[in-house]
Design a protein around this motif. Sequence first.
Motif, mmCIF file in Angstrom:
data_model
loop_
_atom_site.group_PDB
_atom_site.id
_atom_site.type_symbol
_atom_site.label_atom_id
_atom_site.label_comp_id
_atom_site.label_asym_id
_atom_site.label_seq_id
_atom_site.Cartn_x
_atom_site.Cartn_y
_atom_site.Cartn_z
ATOM 1 N N ARG A 1 -45.327 -6.243 -4.573
ATOM 2 C CA ARG A 1 -46.786 -6.339 -4.514
ATOM 3 C C ARG A 1 -47.258 -6.828 -3.152
ATOM 4 O O ARG A 1 -48.269 -6.355 -2.620
ATOM 5 C CB ARG A 1 -47.280 -7.289 -5.609
ATOM 6 N N SER A 2 -46.536 -7.778 -2.577
ATOM 7 C CA SER A 2 -46.932 -8.304 -1.277
ATOM 8 C C SER A 2 -46.783 -7.241 -0.197
ATOM 9 O O SER A 2 -47.627 -7.129 0.704
ATOM 10 C CB SER A 2 -46.083 -9.532 -0.930
ATOM 11 N N PHE A 3 -45.705 -6.468 -0.261
ATOM 12 C CA PHE A 3 -45.520 -5.358 0.686
ATOM 13 C C PHE A 3 -46.679 -4.383 0.587
ATOM 14 O O PHE A 3 -47.291 -4.000 1.601
ATOM 15 C CB PHE A 3 -44.193 -4.652 0.400
ATOM 16 N N GLU A 4 -47.010 -3.978 -0.629
ATOM 17 C CA GLU A 4 -48.077 -2.999 -0.811
ATOM 18 C C GLU A 4 -49.421 -3.576 -0.372
ATOM 19 O O GLU A 4 -50.242 -2.859 0.241
ATOM 20 C CB GLU A 4 -48.134 -2.563 -2.274
ATOM 21 N N ALA A 5 -49.653 -4.853 -0.642
ATOM 22 C CA ALA A 5 -50.916 -5.481 -0.243
ATOM 23 C C ALA A 5 -51.036 -5.551 1.273
ATOM 24 O O ALA A 5 -52.123 -5.313 1.831
ATOM 25 C CB ALA A 5 -51.019 -6.877 -0.851
ATOM 26 N N ALA A 6 -49.951 -5.894 1.959
ATOM 27 C CA ALA A 6 -49.983 -5.969 3.423
ATOM 28 C C ALA A 6 -50.226 -4.591 4.030
ATOM 29 O O ALA A 6 -50.999 -4.450 4.990
ATOM 30 C CB ALA A 6 -48.674 -6.566 3.939
ATOM 31 N N MET A 7 -49.587 -3.573 3.494
ATOM 32 C CA MET A 7 -49.801 -2.211 4.002
ATOM 33 C C MET A 7 -51.249 -1.789 3.768
ATOM 34 O O MET A 7 -51.901 -1.192 4.646
ATOM 35 C CB MET A 7 -48.841 -1.253 3.316
ATOM 36 N N ARG A 8 -51.772 -2.125 2.592
ATOM 37 C CA ARG A 8 -53.150 -1.773 2.257
ATOM 38 C C ARG A 8 -54.127 -2.496 3.181
ATOM 39 O O ARG A 8 -55.122 -1.907 3.642
ATOM 40 C CB ARG A 8 -53.409 -2.133 0.794
ATOM 41 N N ALA A 9 -53.847 -3.749 3.486
ATOM 42 C CA ALA A 9 -54.741 -4.534 4.345
ATOM 43 C C ALA A 9 -54.819 -3.962 5.754
ATOM 44 O O ALA A 9 -55.826 -4.163 6.452
ATOM 45 C CB ALA A 9 -54.263 -5.986 4.389
ATOM 46 N N HIS A 10 -53.783 -3.257 6.168
ATOM 47 C CA HIS A 10 -53.765 -2.656 7.510
ATOM 48 C C HIS A 10 -54.095 -1.167 7.477
ATOM 49 O O HIS A 10 -53.860 -0.460 8.458
ATOM 50 C CB HIS A 10 -52.400 -2.880 8.159
ATOM 51 N N GLY A 11 -54.628 -0.694 6.342
ATOM 52 C CA GLY A 11 -55.024 0.706 6.234
ATOM 53 C C GLY A 11 -53.851 1.666 6.182
ATOM 54 O O GLY A 11 -54.001 2.845 6.533
ATOM 55 N N LEU A 12 -52.707 1.192 5.720
ATOM 56 C CA LEU A 12 -51.495 2.016 5.730
ATOM 57 C C LEU A 12 -50.969 2.307 4.323
ATOM 58 O O LEU A 12 -49.804 2.672 4.154
ATOM 59 C CB LEU A 12 -50.393 1.320 6.541
ATOM 60 N N ALA A 13 -51.818 2.162 3.314
ATOM 61 C CA ALA A 13 -51.366 2.351 1.934
ATOM 62 C C ALA A 13 -50.754 3.732 1.728
ATOM 63 O O ALA A 13 -49.787 3.892 0.979
ATOM 64 C CB ALA A 13 -52.528 2.138 0.967
ATOM 65 N N GLY A 14 -51.306 4.744 2.403
ATOM 66 C CA GLY A 14 -50.802 6.104 2.241
ATOM 67 C C GLY A 14 -49.425 6.316 2.829
ATOM 68 O O GLY A 14 -48.766 7.320 2.519
ATOM 69 N N TYR A 15 -48.975 5.400 3.682
ATOM 70 C CA TYR A 15 -47.653 5.524 4.310
ATOM 71 C C TYR A 15 -46.587 4.689 3.594
ATOM 72 O O TYR A 15 -45.400 4.833 3.883
ATOM 73 C CB TYR A 15 -47.720 5.080 5.767
ATOM 74 N N ALA A 16 -47.018 3.813 2.708
ATOM 75 C CA ALA A 16 -46.077 2.906 2.054
ATOM 76 C C ALA A 16 -45.258 3.664 1.003
ATOM 77 O O ALA A 16 -45.805 4.398 0.184
ATOM 78 C CB ALA A 16 -46.822 1.755 1.396
ATOM 79 N N VAL A 17 -43.958 3.475 1.062
ATOM 80 C CA VAL A 17 -43.057 4.100 0.093
ATOM 81 C C VAL A 17 -42.215 2.995 -0.552
ATOM 82 O O VAL A 17 -41.712 2.107 0.138
ATOM 83 C CB VAL A 17 -42.122 5.131 0.766
ATOM 84 N N VAL A 18 -42.077 3.051 -1.863
ATOM 85 C CA VAL A 18 -41.260 2.083 -2.592
ATOM 86 C C VAL A 18 -40.116 2.821 -3.276
ATOM 87 O O VAL A 18 -40.345 3.781 -4.015
ATOM 88 C CB VAL A 18 -42.094 1.312 -3.634
ATOM 89 N N GLU A 19 -38.896 2.379 -3.019
ATOM 90 C CA GLU A 19 -37.707 2.977 -3.616
ATOM 91 C C GLU A 19 -36.937 1.891 -4.348
ATOM 92 O O GLU A 19 -36.478 0.926 -3.744
ATOM 93 C CB GLU A 19 -36.820 3.601 -2.533
ATOM 94 N N PRO A 20 -36.788 2.010 -5.664
ATOM 95 C CA PRO A 20 -36.065 0.971 -6.417
ATOM 96 C C PRO A 20 -34.586 0.918 -6.030
ATOM 97 O O PRO A 20 -33.984 1.945 -5.703
ATOM 98 C CB PRO A 20 -36.226 1.408 -7.875
ATOM 99 N N CYS A 21 -34.018 -0.271 -6.079
ATOM 100 C CA CYS A 21 -32.571 -0.432 -5.902
ATOM 101 C C CYS A 21 -32.124 -1.618 -6.744
ATOM 102 O O CYS A 21 -32.946 -2.416 -7.192
ATOM 103 C CB CYS A 21 -32.184 -0.595 -4.432
ATOM 104 N N ASP A 22 -30.819 -1.743 -6.944
ATOM 105 C CA ASP A 22 -30.317 -2.795 -7.828
ATOM 106 C C ASP A 22 -29.925 -4.069 -7.083
ATOM 107 O O ASP A 22 -29.251 -4.939 -7.631
ATOM 108 C CB ASP A 22 -29.141 -2.283 -8.653
ATOM 109 N N GLN A 23 -30.349 -4.176 -5.820
ATOM 110 C CA GLN A 23 -30.138 -5.383 -5.010
ATOM 111 C C GLN A 23 -28.684 -5.584 -4.594
ATOM 112 O O GLN A 23 -28.315 -6.666 -4.137
ATOM 113 C CB GLN A 23 -30.676 -6.637 -5.713
ATOM 114 N N THR A 24 -27.846 -4.550 -4.732
ATOM 115 C CA THR A 24 -26.471 -4.615 -4.251
ATOM 116 C C THR A 24 -26.341 -3.790 -2.978
ATOM 117 O O THR A 24 -27.238 -3.015 -2.624
ATOM 118 C CB THR A 24 -25.486 -4.072 -5.291
ATOM 119 N N GLU A 25 -25.207 -3.937 -2.287
ATOM 120 C CA GLU A 25 -24.981 -3.141 -1.081
ATOM 121 C C GLU A 25 -24.930 -1.655 -1.411
ATOM 122 O O GLU A 25 -25.544 -0.830 -0.729
ATOM 123 C CB GLU A 25 -23.680 -3.574 -0.407
ATOM 124 N N GLU A 26 -24.215 -1.305 -2.479
ATOM 125 C CA GLU A 26 -24.118 0.097 -2.873
ATOM 126 C C GLU A 26 -25.480 0.638 -3.295
ATOM 127 O O GLU A 26 -25.851 1.774 -2.958
ATOM 128 C CB GLU A 26 -23.112 0.247 -4.017
#
Length: 334
Positions: free
Chosen positions: A197-222
């Motif tokens: 949420r903080s990532f998306e909010a910061a991108m939105r605050a700088h007018g970059l919401a359309g460039y923000a991409v979120v990709e889920p991961c399981d927090q491991t190296e693999e």
Amino acid sequence: MRRPPTIRDVAEHAGVSKSLVSLVLRGSDQVRPEKREAVLRAVRELGYRPNAAARTLSERRSRTVGVLLNDLRNPWFVDLLDGLNSLLHTAGLHMLLADARLSRRTGHDLTGPFLDLGTDGLVVVGTLPDPAALGTVAARIPVVVAGAREPVPPGVDVVAGDDEQGTRLVTEHLIGLGHRRIAHLAGYGAVGVLRRRSFEAAMRAHGLAGYAVVEPCDQTEEGGHRAAVRLLARPDRPTAVLAVNDIAAVGALSAAEDLGLSVPGDLSVTGYDNTSISRLRHLWLTTVDHAGHEVGRRAARCLLDRLEAPGGEGRLQLAVPTLEIRGTTAAVKG
């Protein structure tokens, strides 16, 4: 085998009473210096060790603290445990460590053994799959949760880093370098949600919401590697990747290398937590210092306060994160 020395042996060797030996061993200031020295000398010469079980019965305290660790593989927990143990040790308490991941795999009770062992309190480190399971143990001994943000039962203190502020710092660092197409390798649990949420909010605050991409991961190296490969295969691939933690960031670095991309020339990569991994010279990862040592110390302080004055509402404490700029981020290519 020679029997171990007893408190009676110490008293006879020092020429004092058993009760005076007990006072010395408890650290009482009601003992004359010469008597104290005689007792301590007898303890050293005889090799006497107090009977912890007997002391537990007499004091109704075990002087042990249970520590339930969500995942022993996460290096950020090392700093947290160091901060936790430093304060507990000063207070004369010892940690009993258990791996929650192993207990879940074997189907064992996560918290019951700490009650069975008579620990004075419990510190839960990291995210548990069912925080409500803490209710039973929290009704009997003080419980503090460190490094997680899930809802907890009443009367349980929570100590963590400020995930929203930390993510905002690193996102704005990348934006300040001219990056627009920024991707976030997102994690799970309440901490993962806060960082996303903080990532998306910061991108939105700088007018970059359309460039923000979120990709889920399981927090491991693999998991970080797989997620980064998916991102970097896109025709509009990101110029910067913000990983949910340092381990996933290492996976992203490997993915960039596999695809022939240079870091930070072609791709900037950031982690989160400032673990020992991020400080390895051949990685030198830009990351957020999540104040692990401070979180551990504050968690210990909360527990000690609860032991002194049980009861009361649970409190939330957030340690202040800082940004560590190293060698994996640079200005976007023109």
